[in-house]
Scaffold this active site. Structure first.
Site, mmCIF file in Angstrom:
data_model
loop_
_atom_site.group_PDB
_atom_site.id
_atom_site.type_symbol
_atom_site.label_atom_id
_atom_site.label_comp_id
_atom_site.label_asym_id
_atom_site.label_seq_id
_atom_site.Cartn_x
_atom_site.Cartn_y
_atom_site.Cartn_z
ATOM 1 N N ALA A 38 3.465 -19.075 44.408
ATOM 2 C CA ALA A 38 4.114 -19.952 43.703
ATOM 3 C C ALA A 38 4.790 -20.456 44.803
ATOM 4 C CB ALA A 38 4.976 -19.618 43.404
ATOM 5 N N LYS B 137 -5.555 -15.388 37.594
ATOM 6 C CA LYS B 137 -5.852 -17.083 37.918
ATOM 7 C C LYS B 137 -7.199 -17.265 39.025
ATOM 8 C CE LYS B 137 -0.848 -18.025 37.610
ATOM 9 N NZ LYS B 137 -0.211 -18.581 38.176
ATOM 10 N N GLU C 195 1.006 -1.035 -0.224
ATOM 11 C CA GLU C 195 -0.296 -0.278 0.572
ATOM 12 C C GLU C 195 0.636 1.441 -0.403
ATOM 13 O OE1 GLU C 195 -1.942 1.242 3.319
ATOM 14 O OE2 GLU C 195 -3.941 1.697 2.858
ATOM 15 N N ASP D 245 1.461 -25.439 36.915
ATOM 16 C CA ASP D 245 2.215 -24.047 37.526
ATOM 17 C C ASP D 245 3.687 -25.157 38.604
ATOM 18 O OD1 ASP D 245 2.841 -21.851 36.291
ATOM 19 O OD2 ASP D 245 1.104 -20.941 38.095
#
Ligand code: ATR
Length: 526
Positions: A386, A311, A32, A352
């Site tokens: 964690a 989560k 273009e 995890d």
């Protein structure tokens, strides 16, 4: 076939043609030429005549977000020259804003003379007219009216609508617009949330999509580069049946997951594509978007990685929808994987903790399944999210888990839930454990010289495996010291590889290509 058009802001014939040649080399179908400020009719004709690729000519008016400030008579005269081309070469397309086309009968007549349409009498006129409409702010409330006007205009061969996506949901409006098939259609959303409309244009049979030569030459917010479209988002492999996956988070712009999973799809020949899916933090945004994507059947939205801050939202959503939740994800209170099973039902899982167990077991001598963790002595450092996944995972395998944390009360609270023990962080003796896993943020950039524990001289010959979930940097101070003390180590990249690999296996049923995944992450480190 959906074309890839590379936009080029024309400053000189030479630079424009050089850019077009590069676009051709890298697999573009069309260029273009944006002649907003390149307004000499004779030069525009040379631009068309000597173009290395078929071209689309656009002189975007300033009032429609472009840079062309010619008056309308001069602008249309420029397009007329462009449309006629030179030496027998005409452009493939001319672009004109619907608004301009609707405003003046004189202009319609002039443009009508230089584009091909059912009542065109000249055989040397071949350019197709793209009527276009843009909204750089939001979804235009009268879009439908605009689309119907373009569909009704006899000279209009192709409908183009582009607007700024308010959210990922606007992409579905773009797909629906293409699927109406009123005429060949270009429907694109601008901004970060609009990327799916640009990549999946091929899946839905849009007439074309735009991709820039490099990040500096984009002509609309959110436009991918040609390299990204072809090599990251698997353009050549996309078809109407391609399954769509993504990473849901906020922010997700720098996520490694698209490169990771798309490389996996390519390696195993799976017909899928994986996109960034930014969704604003609140639950109602998550819910509304995921429902809209799931319910639009032609999209084949089949799963997602879900990261911060969604989560917990994923668990809540799957509960509400009556889907299936992996029991340990429920116990941990967070899920990171959404999957739509072959019977259409929904599933939420947590890869995890599975990643932590998989990586640990693969590093043990000899490597065996999760059952070998029974009775092992595990030191989990930290008591946040964690750590919770690690404690839940190891405890479920019958390991003896102790949570070591700076704030003892938090360690005690976590340990109590999983029948584990709790101690202050400074009481850790790493040699007393089979595995030490760091789930604190200690050692993370910018505090890269910090470490949650040390490895003093010892008479003991036993060495724990030391696993650091920190991945920024990959080689943390903890891992360097552990290696110096003779320990086998696992880093945060391996954790990332394993959690992605578990998602990959769940979605595709294929054996995950671990080495491909590792190579993608290693390449991004450089
Ligand atoms: P995540 O959800 O990612 O696990 P988090 O919930 O913020 O993160 O938890 C961070 C962990 O790192 C906590 O265990 C925290 O210890 P406290 O509970 O005492 O706050 C630990 N942490 C962070 N900075 C630390 C530091 N400088 N020294 C020791 N532990 C630290």
């Amino acid at each position: 076939m959906t074309l890839i058009a590379v936009p080029i802001f024309v400053e000189s014939l030479e630079t424009a043609h050089a850019a077009a040649a590069r676009a051709a080399e890298h697999g573009a179908d069309l260029v273009e030429y944006r002649i907003d400020t390149f307004t000499q009719p004779a030069e525009v004709q040379s631009l068309v005549a000597r173009s290395p690729l078929p071209c689309l000519i656009t002189a975007r008016a300033a009032w429609e977000g472009g840079h062309c400030d010619l008056d309308e008579t001069d602008r249309v005269s420029l397009l007329e020259h462009a449309g006629l081309g030179a030496d027998g070469h005409t452009p493939a397309y001319l672009d004109l804003e619907l608004k301009a086309y609707q405003t003046s009968a004189n202009l319609r007549q002039k443009i009508g003379l230089v584009v091909d349409h059912p009542s065109q009498t000249r055989s040397d006129v071949t350019a197709g007219l793209i009527l276009s409409t843009h909204d750089f702010e939001t979804f235009p409330p009268d879009l439908d009216r605009r689309i119907l006007a373009m569909a009704d205009a006899p000279a209009c061969r192709i409908i183009k609508a582009a607007w700024r996506a308010r959210s990922l949901r606007d992409n579905i409006d773009a797909f629906e617009l293409i699927n109406r098939k009123l005429k060949p259609t270009i429907a694109l959303c601008m901004g970060e949330a609009g990327l799916p409309s640009r990549v999946l244009a091929k899946k839905f049979g849009a007439h074309l999509t735009f991709a820039s030569l490099n990040t500096e030459s984009t002509t609309a917010p959110g436009q991918p580069t040609l390299d990204e479209l072809k090599n990251l988002y698997r353009w050549d492999a996309l078809d109407s049946q391609t399954k769509v996956y993504g990473v849901i988070g906020h922010p997700v712009a720098h996520s490694a997951s698209p490169a990771f999973h798309n490389a996996g799809f390519t390696a195993t020949g799976f017909n899928g594509v994986y996109l960034p899916m930014p969704i604003a933090p609140e639950y109602e945004h998550f819910k509304a978007t995921v429902i809209r994507w799931l319910d639009y059947a032609p999209l084949h939205f089949s799963g997602a990685s879900v990261t911060l801050p969604h989560k917990q939202n994923l668990l809540k959503f799957i509960k509400e929808q009556g889907g299936d939740i992996e029991p340990l994800a429920n116990t941990i209170g967070a899920a990171n994987t959404l999957a739509r099973k072959s019977d259409g039902s929904l599933y939420a899982g947590n890869t995890d903790y599975a990643a932590i167990l998989d990586a640990t077991c693969a590093a043990m001598e000899p490597p065996k399944g999760h059952a070998q963790l029974q009775g092992k002595i595990i030191a989990v450092l930290g008591a946040g999210g964690a750590a919770r996944a690690a404690v839940a995972g190891f405890a479920a395998q019958g390991a003896h888990v102790t949570v070591y944390n700076r704030t003892l009360e938090k360690a005690q609270a976590l340990a109590a839930e999983f029948d584990a023990s709790a101690k202050p962080l400074d009481q850790l003796d790493p040699y007393a454990a089979d595995l030490v896993i760091n789930c604190t943020s200690v050692g993370m950039h910018p505090h890269i010289n910090a470490t949650p524990t040390t490895f003093p001289q010892t008479q003991s010959t036993h060495r724990p495996i030391v696993f650091d979930t920190v991945y920024n940097p990959v080689e943390t101070q903890l891992l360097r010291q552990a290696q110096a003390a003779g320990c086998n180590t696992l880093n945060g990249l391996e954790m990332f590889v394993r959690q992605g690999a578990a998602q990959y296996a769940l979605w595709t049923g294929h054996q995950p290509p671990l080495d491909v995944f590792r190579a993608v992450l290693e390449a991004r480190k450089q």
